[in-house]
Design an enzyme around this catalytic site. Structure first.
Site, PDB file in Angstrom:
ATOM      1  N   TYR A  53       4.443-136.832 -10.293  1.00 44.62           N
ATOM      2  CA  TYR A  53       3.551-136.757 -11.457  1.00 44.62           C
ATOM      3  C   TYR A  53       3.717-137.982 -12.366  1.00 44.62           C
ATOM      4  CZ  TYR A  53       2.921-131.774 -10.267  1.00 44.62           C
ATOM      5  OH  TYR A  53       2.656-130.579  -9.632  1.00 44.62           O
ATOM      6  N   ILE A 228       1.683-121.278 -14.237  1.00 47.39           N
ATOM      7  CA  ILE A 228       1.993-122.543 -14.917  1.00 47.39           C
ATOM      8  C   ILE A 228       0.708-123.289 -15.286  1.00 47.39           C
ATOM      9  CG2 ILE A 228       4.359-122.940 -14.127  1.00 47.39           C
ATOM     10  CD1 ILE A 228       3.235-124.540 -11.750  1.00 47.39           C
ATOM     11  N   SER A 231      -2.696-127.846 -19.625  1.00 51.46           N
ATOM     12  CA  SER A 231      -3.745-128.294 -20.540  1.00 51.46           C
ATOM     13  C   SER A 231      -3.185-129.423 -21.391  1.00 51.46           C
ATOM     14  CB  SER A 231      -4.206-127.156 -21.449  1.00 51.46           C
ATOM     15  OG  SER A 231      -5.160-127.654 -22.370  1.00 51.46           O
ATOM     16  N   ARG A 236      -6.131-124.991 -26.338  1.00 47.40           N
ATOM     17  CA  ARG A 236      -5.950-124.292 -25.058  1.00 47.40           C
ATOM     18  C   ARG A 236      -4.470-124.088 -24.758  1.00 47.40           C
ATOM     19  NH1 ARG A 236     -10.022-127.690 -21.176  1.00 47.40           N
ATOM     20  NH2 ARG A 236     -11.907-126.472 -21.515  1.00 47.40           N
ATOM     21  N   ASN A 240      -3.335-120.367 -24.093  1.00 45.47           N
ATOM     22  CA  ASN A 240      -2.775-120.006 -22.781  1.00 45.47           C
ATOM     23  C   ASN A 240      -1.385-119.382 -22.915  1.00 45.47           C
ATOM     24  OD1 ASN A 240      -5.110-121.052 -21.660  1.00 45.47           O
ATOM     25  ND2 ASN A 240      -4.177-122.987 -21.013  1.00 45.47           N
TER      26      ASN A 240
HETATM   27  N1  LIG Z   1       3.096-127.713  -6.162  1.00 45.39           N
HETATM   28  C1  LIG Z   1       1.916-128.275  -6.065  1.00 45.39           C
HETATM   29  O1  LIG Z   1       1.534-128.836  -5.017  1.00 45.39           O
HETATM   30  C2  LIG Z   1       0.997-128.238  -7.252  1.00 45.39           C
HETATM   31  C3  LIG Z   1      -0.352-128.566  -7.096  1.00 45.39           C
HETATM   32  C4  LIG Z   1      -1.184-128.480  -8.214  1.00 45.39           C
HETATM   33  C5  LIG Z   1      -0.657-128.100  -9.436  1.00 45.39           C
HETATM   34  N2  LIG Z   1       0.686-127.816  -9.571  1.00 45.39           N
HETATM   35  C6  LIG Z   1       1.275-127.431 -10.875  1.00 45.39           C
HETATM   36  O2  LIG Z   1       0.501-126.378 -11.442  1.00 45.39           O
HETATM   37  C7  LIG Z   1       0.003-126.772 -12.707  1.00 45.39           C
HETATM   38  C8  LIG Z   1      -1.333-126.098 -12.988  1.00 45.39           C
HETATM   39  O3  LIG Z   1      -2.285-126.423 -12.021  1.00 45.39           O
HETATM   40  P1  LIG Z   1      -3.475-127.486 -12.252  1.00 45.39           P
HETATM   41  O4  LIG Z   1      -3.076-128.486 -13.276  1.00 45.39           O
HETATM   42  O5  LIG Z   1      -3.845-127.986 -10.894  1.00 45.39           O
HETATM   43  O6  LIG Z   1      -4.679-126.603 -12.727  1.00 45.39           O
HETATM   44  P2  LIG Z   1      -5.006-125.480 -13.828  1.00 45.39           P
HETATM   45  O7  LIG Z   1      -3.828-125.240 -14.713  1.00 45.39           O
HETATM   46  O8  LIG Z   1      -5.589-124.354 -13.062  1.00 45.39           O
HETATM   47  O9  LIG Z   1      -6.199-126.137 -14.610  1.00 45.39           O
HETATM   48  C9  LIG Z   1      -6.066-127.219 -15.445  1.00 45.39           C
HETATM   49  C10 LIG Z   1      -7.475-127.546 -15.932  1.00 45.39           C
HETATM   50  O10 LIG Z   1      -8.001-126.427 -16.656  1.00 45.39           O
HETATM   51  C11 LIG Z   1      -8.332-126.818 -17.980  1.00 45.39           C
HETATM   52  N3  LIG Z   1      -7.944-125.701 -18.862  1.00 45.39           N
HETATM   53  C12 LIG Z   1      -6.721-125.429 -19.378  1.00 45.39           C
HETATM   54  N4  LIG Z   1      -6.736-124.318 -20.142  1.00 45.39           N
HETATM   55  C13 LIG Z   1      -8.004-123.854 -20.094  1.00 45.39           C
HETATM   56  C14 LIG Z   1      -8.652-122.746 -20.690  1.00 45.39           C
HETATM   57  N5  LIG Z   1      -7.972-121.882 -21.468  1.00 45.39           N
HETATM   58  N6  LIG Z   1      -9.972-122.572 -20.449  1.00 45.39           N
HETATM   59  C15 LIG Z   1     -10.646-123.426 -19.670  1.00 45.39           C
HETATM   60  N7  LIG Z   1     -10.092-124.514 -19.070  1.00 45.39           N
HETATM   61  C16 LIG Z   1      -8.774-124.729 -19.280  1.00 45.39           C
HETATM   62  C17 LIG Z   1      -7.534-128.079 -18.237  1.00 45.39           C
HETATM   63  O11 LIG Z   1      -8.221-128.907 -19.150  1.00 45.39           O
HETATM   64  P3  LIG Z   1      -7.503-129.750 -20.329  1.00 45.39           P
HETATM   65  O12 LIG Z   1      -6.181-130.234 -19.814  1.00 45.39           O
HETATM   66  O13 LIG Z   1      -8.487-130.850 -20.556  1.00 45.39           O
HETATM   67  O14 LIG Z   1      -7.366-128.818 -21.499  1.00 45.39           O
HETATM   68  C18 LIG Z   1      -7.511-128.729 -16.842  1.00 45.39           C
HETATM   69  O15 LIG Z   1      -8.716-129.414 -16.597  1.00 45.39           O
HETATM   70  C19 LIG Z   1      -0.059-128.300 -12.587  1.00 45.39           C
HETATM   71  O16 LIG Z   1      -0.218-128.940 -13.831  1.00 45.39           O
HETATM   72  C20 LIG Z   1       1.241-128.574 -11.897  1.00 45.39           C
HETATM   73  O17 LIG Z   1       2.320-128.483 -12.822  1.00 45.39           O
HETATM   74  C21 LIG Z   1       1.507-127.859  -8.483  1.00 45.39           C
END
Ligand SMILES: NC(=O)c1ccc[n+]([C@@H]2O[C@H](COP(=O)([O-])OP(=O)(O)OC[C@H]3O[C@@H](n4cnc5c(N)ncnc54)[C@H](OP(=O)(O)O)[C@@H]3O)[C@@H](O)[C@H]2O)c1
Length: 262
Positions: A53, A228, A231, A236, A240
């Protein structure tokens, strides 16, 4: 949110993992630092990062500036599996960047391309745990047979498997397979894999006076699945984390589970 009331799941070694964590993928530089500081201020006590990251330094700086005690925080980082043979130096670089002498959870980020590498990698994680460089160890993006291979070779189960998860990906059987092996299921991308305008989520959200996003997170917690959300938007980040003032009924849980089968 009072962090002392936050639900946790117990990992081997008496390690308490908060069921709600803060995701940091795609947050870098000042935006990552600001987001993590805002998250700690909002009450998150569990931060998810990874070597790839590129934000461990910002995470570490935010943690130090928050003035929270290290023992009150749960920090996860992840090893890219292409670091075979350089596992220890990769962990040491993570610790240095994070400004800590141990992480709480170290994961193999995804299964290595050469399947034969998985067991030697896992042995390196076991050694790091035995030397207290990490309190718990696990994997990410592993299938159940890939987890079984590690258990068969070492008799040590990963404490956690971090995989893509949401109501729309709900797979009861896969959850049971984790439980049967003593592996905590940690979900990622809860929003990216959800339709937040789905009528079932909207109906349940209205009934509790919360948002569909909060319902998605609460559903994880009520299943004892780690969530996890990520945002970088202060409102948010706070919303959250504000998911402990309501809970879902058994019927609502079943209706949300059913989104995984449509
Ligand atoms: N192990 C792995 O391979 C792997 C892969 C992917 C992710 N991860 C981990 O999991 C975490 C979460 O997954 P992710 O980042 O892929 O996706 P996520 O948490 O499902 O979604 C993040 C997106 O949703 C938006 N968002 C946040 N809160 C919201 C709300 N209340 N309403 C509407 N939209 C909202 C965020 O926008 P803003 O940021 O613009 O607010 C961002 O665009 C990652 O950050 C990482 O730490 C791990």
């Amino acid at each position: 949110m009072d962090h002392e009331d936050q639900p946790t799941v117990l990992l081997p070694g008496e390690v308490r993992m908060p069921l709600l964590g803060f995701g940091t993928w795609q947050a870098t530089g000042k935006s990552a630092y600001d987001a993590v500081l805002a998250a700690l201020d909002a009450g998150y006590r569990h931060i998810d990062t990874a070597t790839v990251y590129g934000n461990e330094e910002e995470v570490g700086r935010a943690v130090r500036e928050s003035d929270l005690r290290r023992e009150d925080l749960f920090i996860t980082t992840k090893l890219p599996p292409n670091r075979v043979g350089r596992e220890r130096e990769t962990l040491e670089a993570s610790l240095e960047a994070l400004g800590t002498d141990h992480v709480d959870l170290w994961l193999i980020h995804w299964p290595p391309a050469a399947p034969g590498d998985s067991i030697p990698l896992w042995r390196e994680l076991l050694a790091a745990r035995d030397e207290s460089l990490t309190r718990a160890i696990g994997v990410s993006n592993y299938s159940t047979p890939e987890i079984d291979e590690l258990i068969q070779a070492t008799e040590e189960n990963p404490a956690v498997n971090q995989i893509k998860w949401s109501p729309f990906l709900y797979d009861r059987q896969r959850h049971i397979e984790h439980r049967d092996r003593g592996v905590v299921l940690e979900g990622y991308s809860p929003f990216k894999t959800s339709d937040l305008s789905d009528p079932v989520l909207s109906r349940i959200a209205s009934a509790h006076g919360v948002s569909p996003a909060q319902v998605v997170l609460r559903w994880h917690i009520d299943h004892e699945i780690v969530a996890i959300p990520k945002s970088v938007t202060p409102d948010r980040i706070r919303a959250n984390a504000d998911i402990f003032r309501f809970s879902l009924t058994a019927e609502e849980m079943r209706d949300i589970d059913a989104l995984g089968t449509v």
